[in-house]
Motif scaffolding. Structure first.
Motif, PDB file in Angstrom:
ATOM      1  N   ASP A 195      39.525  25.616  43.780  1.00 49.84           N
ATOM      2  CA  ASP A 195      40.848  25.926  44.307  1.00 49.84           C
ATOM      3  C   ASP A 195      41.911  25.473  43.316  1.00 49.84           C
ATOM      4  N   THR A 196      43.062  26.126  43.356  1.00 47.08           N
ATOM      5  CA  THR A 196      44.192  25.763  42.507  1.00 47.08           C
ATOM      6  C   THR A 196      45.441  25.675  43.369  1.00 47.08           C
ATOM      7  N   MET A 197      46.155  24.565  43.269  1.00 52.11           N
ATOM      8  CA  MET A 197      47.363  24.363  44.077  1.00 52.11           C
ATOM      9  C   MET A 197      48.547  24.089  43.169  1.00 52.11           C
ATOM     10  N   HIS A 239      45.246  41.221  38.274  1.00 51.00           N
ATOM     11  CA  HIS A 239      46.010  40.692  39.404  1.00 51.00           C
ATOM     12  C   HIS A 239      46.526  39.305  39.069  1.00 51.00           C
ATOM     13  N   VAL A 240      47.805  39.059  39.357  1.00 50.66           N
ATOM     14  CA  VAL A 240      48.418  37.743  39.170  1.00 50.66           C
ATOM     15  C   VAL A 240      48.580  37.101  40.541  1.00 50.66           C
ATOM     16  N   HIS A 241      47.968  35.946  40.744  1.00 52.10           N
ATOM     17  CA  HIS A 241      48.026  35.302  42.054  1.00 52.10           C
ATOM     18  C   HIS A 241      49.368  34.612  42.309  1.00 52.10           C
ATOM     19  N   ILE A 242      49.832  33.825  41.340  1.00 53.05           N
ATOM     20  CA  ILE A 242      51.107  33.124  41.474  1.00 53.05           C
ATOM     21  C   ILE A 242      51.911  33.365  40.206  1.00 53.05           C
ATOM     22  N   ILE A 248      45.559  33.124  37.466  1.00 53.75           N
ATOM     23  CA  ILE A 248      45.861  32.357  38.675  1.00 53.75           C
ATOM     24  C   ILE A 248      47.337  31.999  38.759  1.00 53.75           C
ATOM     25  N   ILE A 249      47.891  31.446  37.679  1.00 50.12           N
ATOM     26  CA  ILE A 249      49.310  31.084  37.634  1.00 50.12           C
ATOM     27  C   ILE A 249      49.910  31.601  36.340  1.00 50.12           C
ATOM     28  N   GLY A 250      51.058  32.271  36.441  1.00 55.21           N
ATOM     29  CA  GLY A 250      51.745  32.780  35.260  1.00 55.21           C
ATOM     30  C   GLY A 250      51.372  34.215  34.969  1.00 55.21           C
ATOM     31  N   GLU A 293      50.912  27.157  51.597  1.00 55.27           N
ATOM     32  CA  GLU A 293      49.672  27.926  51.487  1.00 55.27           C
ATOM     33  C   GLU A 293      49.835  29.085  50.514  1.00 55.27           C
ATOM     34  N   THR A 294      51.045  29.611  50.357  1.00 55.84           N
ATOM     35  CA  THR A 294      51.279  30.697  49.398  1.00 55.84           C
ATOM     36  C   THR A 294      51.156  30.212  47.964  1.00 55.84           C
ATOM     37  N   ARG A 295      51.126  28.894  47.769  1.00 60.17           N
ATOM     38  CA  ARG A 295      50.999  28.318  46.440  1.00 60.17           C
ATOM     39  C   ARG A 295      49.612  27.726  46.217  1.00 60.17           C
ATOM     40  N   ILE A 296      48.673  28.100  47.088  1.00 62.35           N
ATOM     41  CA  ILE A 296      47.280  27.680  46.942  1.00 62.35           C
ATOM     42  C   ILE A 296      46.421  28.919  46.729  1.00 62.35           C
ATOM     43  N   VAL A 297      45.644  28.921  45.664  1.00 58.61           N
ATOM     44  CA  VAL A 297      44.708  30.015  45.397  1.00 58.61           C
ATOM     45  C   VAL A 297      43.303  29.479  45.633  1.00 58.61           C
ATOM     46  N   ARG A 298      42.660  29.997  46.666  1.00 53.01           N
ATOM     47  CA  ARG A 298      41.305  29.552  47.007  1.00 53.01           C
ATOM     48  C   ARG A 298      40.292  30.230  46.087  1.00 53.01           C
ATOM     49  N   TYR A 299      39.268  29.471  45.726  1.00 56.36           N
ATOM     50  CA  TYR A 299      38.244  30.005  44.824  1.00 56.36           C
ATOM     51  C   TYR A 299      37.659  31.311  45.358  1.00 56.36           C
ATOM     52  N   GLY A 300      37.410  31.355  46.651  1.00 53.94           N
ATOM     53  CA  GLY A 300      36.817  32.555  47.240  1.00 53.94           C
ATOM     54  C   GLY A 300      37.754  33.737  47.306  1.00 53.94           C
TER      55      GLY A 300
END
Length: 321
Positions: A283-285, A51-54, A39-41, A7-14
């Motif tokens: 969503d991005t996984m 903000h960097v999500h992953i 979102i990633i990188g 779940e820590t590697r999933i970014v939900r659209y919301g």
């Protein structure tokens, strides 16, 4: 890997966190309402507010741009590949020194693999808030953004200066360039003269893939959209596949590098050795390397998904005419 770990590697659209001060045109009328997402990188934002999500390196970056109607992203270029697919809305992409060499309108699901070496911009021409998802080659996303000279000049007139250190300074907040740091150099006329001005007819056949065409092509097996042998032939450091209900399979597979799943339509159940999760459009996984996994639609109705994996190739196709 447990469901909690995945779940820590999933970014939900919301849950996406926007930055409204990411780039030099954040104060420029017509561009001052856009939202940027990393979102990633590491992304290419020029603002510490991004903000960097992953942050895990994947060999490419995943980002997004959200904009209300009539809002545009100014003319820019990257040292590595940049590809977009439209998640929501209707978008006009344009390119060239002044943005008038050519243009194309993209609908939801369409993808545009933009070659390096030409300035490009885009605007939301729909009637509601729109969102485009971006793939940028390389872990450092090309080392930043190169702006058309008029973008830098317009930004300065509205209080934003980009330093040669790649950071933004807002004169409206009494910020000044640090000692020893000059403004980002504007491209010379000689450098600008080397940049090609491809027409719409030049660009469309090899750089744009339409959603409905991909849906038809991927009815039995996934279609490679971007890659050495893809619909859009290129080696930008990553490959992009398109999967539909008809071409999805419950058979698990692995990659030696992290891969990314991005649903376009429908809900998708991702199973891996250790758990499962459901993804929705937007969503991005990020699936870790060497983790066996599969993705299949979890509900009836239209279903499509973009799949991205790094290949380690160079920067990608520079426009060659």
């Amino acid at each position: 890997m447990t469901p909690a770990e995945m779940e820590t590697r999933i970014v939900r659209y919301g849950d996406l966190q926007p930055c409204k001060t990411a780039f030099i045109d954040a104060h420029t009328p017509g561009s001052d309402q856009k939202e940027n997402f990393t979102i990633i990188g590491g992304g290419v934002s020029e603002s510490p507010d991004q903000h960097v999500h992953i942050g895990i390196p994947h060999g490419f970056n995943i980002g997004a741009a959200g904009q209300p109607p009539k809002c545009r992203n100014s003319l820019h270029d990257h040292h590595t590949a940049e590809a977009f697919f439209v998640l929501k809305g209707r978008w006009r992409f344009f390119w060239g020194r002044y943005g008038d060499a050519g243009e194309v309108t993209l609908e939801e699901g369409d993808i545009f693999n933009i070659p390096t070496g030409i300035f490009r911009g885009f605007e939301n021409i729909g009637t509601d808030y729109g969102m485009i998802m971006a793939i940028l080659g390389g872990d450092d996303a090309g080392g930043g953004v190169m702006w058309a000279p008029q973008v830098i000049q317009d930004a300065a007139e509205h209080g934003l200066v980009l330093g040669e250190d790649g950071k933004l300074y807002d004169t409206k907040r009494q910020q000044k360039l640090p000692a020893g740091v000059g403004p980002m150099a504007v491209m010379s006329d000689a450098e600008l003269a080397k940049r090609p001005e491809p027409t719409t007819r030049d660009v469309l056949p090899n750089h744009v893939a339409r959603y409905l065409d991909m849906m038809a092509l991927a009815d039995r097996k996934p279609v490679k959209v971007i890659g050495e042998h893809g619909l859009l032939r290129d080696k930008p450091g990553f490959e992009v596949d398109f999967i539909t209900r008809g071409s999805a399979t419950a058979a698990k597979h692995t990659h030696k590098v992290p891969s990314v799943l991005m649903p376009m339509r429908g809900h998708w159940r991702v199973d891996w050795d250790g758990g499962s999760a459901t993804l929705a459009p937007g969503d991005t996984m990020s699936v870790p390397e060497n983790v066996a996994h599969s993705a299949v639609p979890s509900m009836t109705g239209e279903a499509s998904l973009y799949h991205i994996v790094a290949t380690g190739d160079p920067a990608g196709l520079t426009w060659q005419g």
